[in-house]
Design a protein around this motif. Structure first.
Motif, PDB file in Angstrom:
ATOM      1  N   ALA A 135      -5.299   3.223   7.999  1.00 31.33           N
ATOM      2  CA  ALA A 135      -4.476   1.979   7.576  1.00 31.33           C
ATOM      3  C   ALA A 135      -5.220   0.755   7.076  1.00 31.33           C
ATOM      4  O   ALA A 135      -4.919   0.002   6.058  1.00 31.33           O
ATOM      5  CB  ALA A 135      -3.445   1.748   8.725  1.00 31.33           C
ATOM      6  N   ARG A 136      -6.424   0.572   7.852  1.00 33.67           N
ATOM      7  CA  ARG A 136      -7.179  -0.448   7.475  1.00 33.67           C
ATOM      8  C   ARG A 136      -7.742  -0.645   6.342  1.00 33.67           C
ATOM      9  O   ARG A 136      -7.720  -1.431   5.553  1.00 33.67           O
ATOM     10  CB  ARG A 136      -8.337  -0.650   8.727  1.00 33.67           C
ATOM     11  N   MET A 137      -8.238   0.607   5.883  1.00 33.47           N
ATOM     12  CA  MET A 137      -8.953   0.933   4.471  1.00 33.47           C
ATOM     13  C   MET A 137      -7.703   0.700   3.527  1.00 33.47           C
ATOM     14  O   MET A 137      -8.100   0.041   2.497  1.00 33.47           O
ATOM     15  CB  MET A 137      -9.367   2.381   4.454  1.00 33.47           C
ATOM     16  N   LEU A 138      -6.549   1.011   3.671  1.00 34.24           N
ATOM     17  CA  LEU A 138      -5.614   0.877   2.682  1.00 34.24           C
ATOM     18  C   LEU A 138      -5.290  -0.473   2.535  1.00 34.24           C
ATOM     19  O   LEU A 138      -5.152  -1.102   1.503  1.00 34.24           O
ATOM     20  CB  LEU A 138      -4.315   1.707   2.966  1.00 34.24           C
ATOM     21  N   PHE A 139      -5.120  -1.241   3.788  1.00 35.36           N
ATOM     22  CA  PHE A 139      -4.807  -2.682   3.743  1.00 35.36           C
ATOM     23  C   PHE A 139      -6.059  -3.504   2.866  1.00 35.36           C
ATOM     24  O   PHE A 139      -5.673  -4.352   2.143  1.00 35.36           O
ATOM     25  CB  PHE A 139      -4.810  -3.237   4.924  1.00 35.36           C
ATOM     26  N   SER A 140      -7.395  -3.123   3.338  1.00 38.38           N
ATOM     27  CA  SER A 140      -8.448  -3.886   2.624  1.00 38.38           C
ATOM     28  C   SER A 140      -8.551  -3.620   1.205  1.00 38.38           C
ATOM     29  O   SER A 140      -8.700  -4.428   0.251  1.00 38.38           O
ATOM     30  CB  SER A 140     -10.009  -3.295   2.998  1.00 38.38           C
ATOM     31  N   ALA A 141      -8.070  -2.223   0.491  1.00 35.02           N
ATOM     32  CA  ALA A 141      -8.197  -1.924  -0.741  1.00 35.02           C
ATOM     33  C   ALA A 141      -7.051  -2.661  -1.372  1.00 35.02           C
ATOM     34  O   ALA A 141      -7.193  -2.967  -2.438  1.00 35.02           O
ATOM     35  CB  ALA A 141      -7.823  -0.167  -0.888  1.00 35.02           C
ATOM     36  N   ALA A 142      -5.908  -2.882  -0.880  1.00 32.63           N
ATOM     37  CA  ALA A 142      -4.717  -3.544  -1.440  1.00 32.63           C
ATOM     38  C   ALA A 142      -5.171  -4.934  -1.995  1.00 32.63           C
ATOM     39  O   ALA A 142      -4.520  -5.509  -2.777  1.00 32.63           O
ATOM     40  CB  ALA A 142      -3.519  -3.539  -0.459  1.00 32.63           C
ATOM     41  N   LYS A 166      -1.477  -6.242  -9.019  1.00 40.35           N
ATOM     42  CA  LYS A 166      -0.039  -5.841  -8.734  1.00 40.35           C
ATOM     43  C   LYS A 166       0.276  -4.604  -9.300  1.00 40.35           C
ATOM     44  O   LYS A 166       1.174  -3.871  -8.440  1.00 40.35           O
ATOM     45  CB  LYS A 166       0.636  -7.172  -8.982  1.00 40.35           C
ATOM     46  N   GLU A 167       0.117  -4.407 -10.508  1.00 40.40           N
ATOM     47  CA  GLU A 167       0.677  -3.173 -11.033  1.00 40.40           C
ATOM     48  C   GLU A 167      -0.079  -1.818 -10.454  1.00 40.40           C
ATOM     49  O   GLU A 167       0.817  -0.927 -10.056  1.00 40.40           O
ATOM     50  CB  GLU A 167      -0.008  -3.001 -12.422  1.00 40.40           C
ATOM     51  N   ASP A 168      -1.350  -1.968  -9.926  1.00 36.53           N
ATOM     52  CA  ASP A 168      -1.912  -0.616  -9.399  1.00 36.53           C
ATOM     53  C   ASP A 168      -1.546  -0.707  -7.990  1.00 36.53           C
ATOM     54  O   ASP A 168      -1.106   0.672  -7.372  1.00 36.53           O
ATOM     55  CB  ASP A 168      -3.503  -0.845  -9.329  1.00 36.53           C
ATOM     56  N   MET A 169      -1.105  -1.686  -7.313  1.00 34.54           N
ATOM     57  CA  MET A 169      -0.416  -1.585  -5.938  1.00 34.54           C
ATOM     58  C   MET A 169       0.826  -1.051  -5.987  1.00 34.54           C
ATOM     59  O   MET A 169       1.205  -0.114  -5.026  1.00 34.54           O
ATOM     60  CB  MET A 169      -0.388  -2.979  -5.629  1.00 34.54           C
ATOM     61  N   GLU A 170       1.699  -1.251  -7.158  1.00 34.91           N
ATOM     62  CA  GLU A 170       2.987  -0.728  -7.244  1.00 34.91           C
ATOM     63  C   GLU A 170       2.960   0.859  -7.371  1.00 34.91           C
ATOM     64  O   GLU A 170       3.443   2.023  -7.101  1.00 34.91           O
ATOM     65  CB  GLU A 170       3.868  -1.238  -8.386  1.00 34.91           C
ATOM     66  N   LYS A 171       1.874   1.353  -8.096  1.00 37.76           N
ATOM     67  CA  LYS A 171       1.528   2.547  -8.435  1.00 37.76           C
ATOM     68  C   LYS A 171       1.143   3.431  -7.043  1.00 37.76           C
ATOM     69  O   LYS A 171       1.670   4.381  -6.933  1.00 37.76           O
ATOM     70  CB  LYS A 171       0.470   2.817  -9.555  1.00 37.76           C
ATOM     71  N   ALA A 172       0.433   2.519  -6.323  1.00 36.90           N
ATOM     72  CA  ALA A 172      -0.061   3.270  -5.218  1.00 36.90           C
ATOM     73  C   ALA A 172       1.123   3.461  -4.147  1.00 36.90           C
ATOM     74  O   ALA A 172       1.304   4.424  -3.402  1.00 36.90           O
ATOM     75  CB  ALA A 172      -1.084   2.460  -4.300  1.00 36.90           C
ATOM     76  N   VAL A 173       2.050   2.376  -3.974  1.00 32.74           N
ATOM     77  CA  VAL A 173       3.410   2.600  -3.234  1.00 32.74           C
ATOM     78  C   VAL A 173       4.158   3.629  -3.814  1.00 32.74           C
ATOM     79  O   VAL A 173       4.376   4.435  -2.752  1.00 32.74           O
ATOM     80  CB  VAL A 173       3.942   1.147  -3.216  1.00 32.74           C
ATOM     81  N   GLU A 174       4.373   3.706  -4.988  1.00 30.21           N
ATOM     82  CA  GLU A 174       5.023   4.986  -5.493  1.00 30.21           C
ATOM     83  C   GLU A 174       4.503   6.394  -5.116  1.00 30.21           C
ATOM     84  O   GLU A 174       5.134   7.069  -4.497  1.00 30.21           O
ATOM     85  CB  GLU A 174       5.034   4.888  -7.154  1.00 30.21           C
ATOM     86  N   TYR A 175       3.205   6.307  -5.240  1.00 30.83           N
ATOM     87  CA  TYR A 175       2.459   7.731  -4.663  1.00 30.83           C
ATOM     88  C   TYR A 175       2.765   7.880  -3.217  1.00 30.83           C
ATOM     89  O   TYR A 175       3.228   8.993  -2.898  1.00 30.83           O
ATOM     90  CB  TYR A 175       0.866   7.441  -5.131  1.00 30.83           C
ATOM     91  N   ILE A 176       2.571   6.918  -2.456  1.00 34.51           N
ATOM     92  CA  ILE A 176       2.674   7.059  -1.115  1.00 34.51           C
ATOM     93  C   ILE A 176       4.153   7.481  -0.820  1.00 34.51           C
ATOM     94  O   ILE A 176       4.357   8.272   0.035  1.00 34.51           O
ATOM     95  CB  ILE A 176       2.241   5.669  -0.255  1.00 34.51           C
TER      96      ILE A 176
END
Length: 125
Positions: A95-102, A107-117
């Motif tokens: 979770a720490r790694m995901l938070f750091s990467a975010a 914003k667009e890549d974050m939305e894609k990551a959220v969709e994937y999750i």
């Protein structure tokens, strides 16, 4: 501190832990084999559980017994939700790694990551 104070602290801590985990009374009672009315009395601060039940609850929530029986202080954070989120990140490296990467992606890549999750969550249900 009076027994009334201890009951109120216990009630507040149980409710906080339930809220932070999205667990209701019915689920806890079913999971732990507790009578709903007895558990409700603890949550309302009417009665105080025996030590074996405090230990049962602590194990269920994955916290030390002190987090149930002592007044909750979240130290550095003034917002309990922020404190619980910080503790979540501290104890879960993924979770720490995901938070750091975010913090470092668009914003667009974050939305894609959220969709994937979200898709992964659906896959595992």
């Amino acid at each position: 501190m009076s027994d009334l104070g201890h009951k109120a602290i216990m009630a507040e801590n149980i409710q906080r832990l339930m809220d932070s985990r999205g667990i209701n009374r019915n689920k806890i009672c079913a999971d732990l084999g507790l009578k709903y009315t007895t558990f409700t009395d603890w949550v309302k601060g009417n009665t105080y559980p025996r030590i074996d039940k405090i230990e049962l609850l602590a194990n269920y929530f994955g916290v030390p017994k002190s987090e149930l029986v002592e007044k909750y202080t979240d130290g550095y954070y003034t917002d309990r939700e922020a404190a619980e989120f910080a503790e979540y990140l501290r104890t879960r490296p993924g979770a720490r790694m995901l938070f750091s990467a975010a913090k470092d992606i668009s914003k667009e890549d974050m939305e894609k990551a959220v969709e994937y999750i979200e898709l992964l969550k659906l896959k595992h249900k």
